[in-house]
Scaffold this motif. Structure first.
Motif, PDB file in Angstrom:
ATOM      1  N   UNK A 198      37.345   6.709   6.397  1.00 52.09           N
ATOM      2  CA  UNK A 198      36.151   6.719   7.246  1.00 52.09           C
ATOM      3  C   UNK A 198      36.507   6.889   8.718  1.00 52.09           C
ATOM      4  N   UNK A 229      32.938   5.198  20.616  1.00 53.19           N
ATOM      5  CA  UNK A 229      31.548   5.586  20.879  1.00 53.19           C
ATOM      6  C   UNK A 229      31.189   5.345  22.343  1.00 53.19           C
ATOM      7  N   UNK A 230      31.609   4.178  22.826  1.00 53.21           N
ATOM      8  CA  UNK A 230      31.279   3.859  24.214  1.00 53.21           C
ATOM      9  C   UNK A 230      31.990   4.799  25.170  1.00 53.21           C
ATOM     10  N   UNK A 271      30.203  11.615   3.257  1.00 48.41           N
ATOM     11  CA  UNK A 271      31.566  11.210   2.908  1.00 48.41           C
ATOM     12  C   UNK A 271      32.038   9.978   3.672  1.00 48.41           C
ATOM     13  N   UNK A 272      31.202   9.449   4.530  1.00 46.82           N
ATOM     14  CA  UNK A 272      31.622   8.271   5.278  1.00 46.82           C
ATOM     15  C   UNK A 272      31.355   6.984   4.504  1.00 46.82           C
ATOM     16  N   UNK A 288      35.941  -1.038  12.795  1.00 45.83           N
ATOM     17  CA  UNK A 288      34.600  -0.933  13.344  1.00 45.83           C
ATOM     18  C   UNK A 288      34.601  -1.093  14.860  1.00 45.83           C
ATOM     19  N   UNK A 289      35.411  -2.023  15.351  1.00 42.94           N
ATOM     20  CA  UNK A 289      35.430  -2.257  16.798  1.00 42.94           C
ATOM     21  C   UNK A 289      36.047  -1.094  17.553  1.00 42.94           C
ATOM     22  N   UNK A 338      25.407  -1.789  21.504  1.00 41.54           N
ATOM     23  CA  UNK A 338      25.840  -3.157  21.208  1.00 41.54           C
ATOM     24  C   UNK A 338      25.746  -4.074  22.420  1.00 41.54           C
ATOM     25  N   UNK A 397      35.105   9.870  10.796  1.00 40.37           N
ATOM     26  CA  UNK A 397      34.184   9.583  11.903  1.00 40.37           C
ATOM     27  C   UNK A 397      34.648  10.295  13.159  1.00 40.37           C
ATOM     28  N   UNK A 399      27.030   1.288   9.948  1.00 43.40           N
ATOM     29  CA  UNK A 399      28.261   0.687  10.427  1.00 43.40           C
ATOM     30  C   UNK A 399      28.005  -0.737  10.935  1.00 43.40           C
ATOM     31  N   UNK A 416      22.075   5.227  21.758  1.00 42.36           N
ATOM     32  CA  UNK A 416      23.345   5.898  22.010  1.00 42.36           C
ATOM     33  C   UNK A 416      24.066   5.262  23.201  1.00 42.36           C
ATOM     34  N   UNK A 445      32.632   7.747  24.527  1.00 36.04           N
ATOM     35  CA  UNK A 445      31.927   9.013  24.418  1.00 36.04           C
ATOM     36  C   UNK A 445      30.664   9.020  25.277  1.00 36.04           C
ATOM     37  N   UNK A 499      27.305  -3.831  25.238  1.00 42.48           N
ATOM     38  CA  UNK A 499      28.552  -4.004  25.991  1.00 42.48           C
ATOM     39  C   UNK A 499      28.318  -3.771  27.475  1.00 42.48           C
ATOM     40  N   UNK A 500      27.621  -2.685  27.774  1.00 41.71           N
ATOM     41  CA  UNK A 500      27.413  -2.333  29.181  1.00 41.71           C
ATOM     42  C   UNK A 500      26.591  -3.405  29.881  1.00 41.71           C
ATOM     43  N   UNK A 544      39.097   8.403  10.327  1.00 40.34           N
ATOM     44  CA  UNK A 544      39.471   9.751  10.781  1.00 40.34           C
ATOM     45  C   UNK A 544      38.309  10.717  10.579  1.00 40.34           C
ATOM     46  N   UNK A 553      36.043   1.925  16.617  1.00 39.49           N
ATOM     47  CA  UNK A 553      35.070   3.020  16.594  1.00 39.49           C
ATOM     48  C   UNK A 553      33.964   2.783  17.614  1.00 39.49           C
ATOM     49  N   UNK A 554      33.548   1.530  17.723  1.00 37.55           N
ATOM     50  CA  UNK A 554      32.555   1.202  18.756  1.00 37.55           C
ATOM     51  C   UNK A 554      33.103   1.569  20.126  1.00 37.55           C
ATOM     52  N   UNK A 555      34.387   1.224  20.324  1.00 43.73           N
ATOM     53  CA  UNK A 555      35.029   1.529  21.600  1.00 43.73           C
ATOM     54  C   UNK A 555      34.995   3.031  21.868  1.00 43.73           C
TER      55      UNK A 555
END
Lengths: 261, 376
Positions: free
Chosen positions: A192, A163-164, B194-195, A156-157, B98, A196, B164, B94, A166, B100-101, A194, A159-161
């Motif tokens: 999940x 996302x950020x 599928x996730x 999860x982390x 979370x 994602x 998530x 988006x 992105x 972070x920024x 790969x 993936x969060x990384x």
């Protein structure tokens, strides 16, 4: 062989641009390279690295997150391809983040904080480069599965990384290139992570061995799925491309199946 | 069918009932759910702008794309976001979902704020808090339509992202709270099926009155991951697929409709299942010795056959024997019967029944009582 001659991979990615007028076609896009243990996809990263640092586009900056190899490895490989990474690093065009020995501290919060700090580093490089009018920024992660290992397996982390990272592509027009191994998820019923990543990716490049088995002249096949085609002229481009490749000492040969003499 | 979804979302909810909800689900084999989502979003937006819909505003919860992406998209489709009256609000989950920024900025580490801030979208810095998410969606909606009875729509571009960070029960709570809020006209969300486990998809489908599922044209027999061995087929058919919609009525009636779609130039187009496929299907029927269907000529010929119990007035008015007059052509008909041929008709365009007597043992029709030997 002329190094500047466009090859099939460039064509599939839309990197062919004779007049050098169009902006970097990978900007604001996420490129996912999937490979397998039989066919390494590292050469795709090297190719993209070389294209991003090519002298024709002086604005380019590459942020490289190395989890799998030390700097000297990339330096040697890229030198064969005609690109001096050491010089580029001194010119502040190549930011190499050596994360080879990094392991984010154990424990949930510390783990996350390590990733946040890493993201902070990238964001800082990107935003300062952006302010210096270096608009074409490429972030490369080699490779993502080792990043998951470094993060103590916390899917999860990471993936969060991702996302950020992105959000940087949409905010600063960066391109994000990520390498991951497909077969390490093959036994999981719902992979999940790969999946994602595949949903996230705008361009998916798969390096696979030939379905027919090993061959001396052909090292594998590449499949490029270009999901979003931005074509103002309305000219149609191949959206899914498939071709064979052969990795040589100082370059890679790409050819259509059956066309090699 | 995509239109009937648009209509249902446009018409909104009845007083005192849940708002119509739509789940759009896809899988990696045919990942065009987002195209359907943006299609519905633009349709609904133009309906709202034209004041055709029940709702007067739209709250877009953006998880998977940046707010500027959506603003660009709407502008490209000729829908003006910056109109005099505010009708769309984007909740930005988006840019910094979370926090972070925010944390980096606070610690003085991070770079400058991104230029996303200029789009005017309201930032959500903690998507794990469902109550906060709910209240900010409702607040944004009320900000558009004001107090009173006017309703607004809610669009969530990725349920997976919420899932998530939060459990399925809390996400289900959020969605059902939104549905039952009396200010919400309709709601739709996108989910990649599928996730997650199947039960998660089932929960989402239970809470929606419509489910639009996107499937590839040729369902892979090899499992759900892309199979590149079928590449030649994939090359042609990847951008096409089937679009199934399941409507659930108030009384429990369920209706499923199917359509085809193809993606072209970043836009999704719908069409009814093509007749080409039907022909393929028909030719796929097993070859049998007998015909299941008649050809056109056979049908025509069959229609011409004069059945024996029909009046065979050959152009003449039909006379029904009433016992007072003898039929004029009774004699001419009696003759062929004795030779074994019931009727010979020169008019070849007419159908005919040829009757051959098996033998002379067979008695010609007579008025004799066939049961006269019975001792009744």
């Amino acid at each position: 062989m002329d190094q500047r001659a466009p090859n099939l991979l460039d064509e599939a990615l839309g990197l062919v641009d004779e007049e050098k007028t169009k902006p970097w076609p990978l900007s604001s896009r996420v490129v996912l390279v999937e490979d397998r243990v039989e066919t390494s996809g590292a050469f795709v990263l090297h190719h993209l690295l070389k294209r991003a640092l090519s002298p024709h586009s002086s604005n380019d900056v590459v942020v490289f997150l190395a989890f799998s190899q030390p700097f000297s490895h990339y330096d040697r490989v890229l030198r064969k391809l005609g690109c001096n990474l050491t010089a580029q690093r001194e010119n502040n065009r190549f930011f190499f983040l050596d994360l080879l020995m990094s392991e984010f501290p154990d424990g949930d919060e510390e783990n996350k904080d390590g990733l946040v700090a890493l993201y902070g580093k990238i964001e800082k490089v990107v935003s300062t480069s952006f302010q210096e009018n270096k608009k074409c920024i490429t972030i490369v992660i080699d490779d993502f599965s080792l990043m998951e290992v470094a993060a103590n397996g916390s899917t999860n982390y990471v993936l969060d990384f991702l996302r950020y990272c992105r959000t940087l592509t949409s905010a600063f027009g960066c391109s994000l290139v990520v390498l991951n191994h497909e077969d390490i998820y093959s036994s999981i019923e719902r992979p999940a992570l790969i999946l994602q990543m595949e949903y996230l990716a705008d361009i998916l490049i798969k390096a696979e061995p030939l379905a027919t088995g090993l061959a001396t002249d052909v090292h594998g096949q590449l499949t490029v799925l270009n999901k979003e085609i931005r074509d103002e002229q309305g000219s149609s481009r191949n959206k899914i491309c498939n071709f064979h490749f052969r990795v040589k000492e100082n370059g890679v040969e790409y050819f259509y199946p059956g066309s090699k003499t | 069918m995509a239109e009937s979804i648009c209509r249902a979302l446009r018409d909104g909810a009845l007083q005192g009932e849940h708002a119509p909800a739509l789940t759009i689900k896809d899988s990696i084999v045919s990942p065009f759910g987002f195209h359907v989502f943006t299609h519905l979003l633009t349709q609904l937006s133009s309906n709202i702008l034209a004041a055709k819909s029940q709702s007067r505003g739209l709250v877009l919860v953006a998880f998977s794309r940046s707010p500027s992406f959506y603003l660009d998209l709407l502008n490209r489709k000729g829908i003006h976001v910056a109109s005099s009256q505010k009708w769309i609000e984007i909740l930005d989950c988006y840019t910094d979902p979370l926090g972070w920024k925010d944390a980096l900025l606070a610690s003085g580490y991070g770079g400058s704020l991104s230029n996303e801030a200029s789009t005017g979208a309201s930032l959500c810095r903690n998507v794990k808090d469902m109550d906060k998410l709910y209240s900010s969606i409702i607040e944004l909606g009320k900000g558009i339509v004001g107090q009173g009875k006017v309703r607004f729509c809610v669009a969530i571009d990725s349920v997976n992202e919420i899932l998530r960070h939060a459990s399925i029960s809390s996400v289900a709570g959020l969605l059902s709270n939104l549905r039952s809020n009396d200010r919400v006209s309709s709601i739709f969300w996108l989910s990649h099926s599928d996730l997650h486990e199947d039960r998660v998809t089932a929960v989402l489908e239970y809470m929606s009155s419509m489910v639009a599922s996107i499937e590839p044209l040729n369902q892979s027999a090899y499992g759900h991951r892309c199979n590149w061995e079928r590449l030649p087929l994939l090359k042609h058919n990847f951008w096409k697929g089937k679009f199934h919609v399941r409507f659930k009525r108030r009384n429990g009636r369920v209706r499923v409709m199917s359509e085809e779609f193809y993606v072209e130039q970043l836009a999704i187009n719908f069409r009814s299942i093509s007749s080409e496929d039907e022909i393929v299907n028909r030719s796929l029927l097993p070859k049998v010795q007998f015909n299941l269907q008649l050809s056109e000529k056979e049908q025509f010929d069959r229609a011409k056959v004069v059945l024996p119990f029909e009046h065979q007035g050959t152009g003449k008015p039909i006379q029904i024997y009433d016992g007072r007059r003898s039929l004029t052509d009774g004699k001419s008909e009696a003759e062929p019967v004795s030779t074994g041929i019931l009727q010979t008709n020169e008019n070849s365009s007419k159908g005919e029944i040829i009757y051959l007597r098996d033998s002379d043992d067979e008695r010609p029709d007579s008025d004799e009582d066939p049961d006269d030997d019975l001792d009744i």
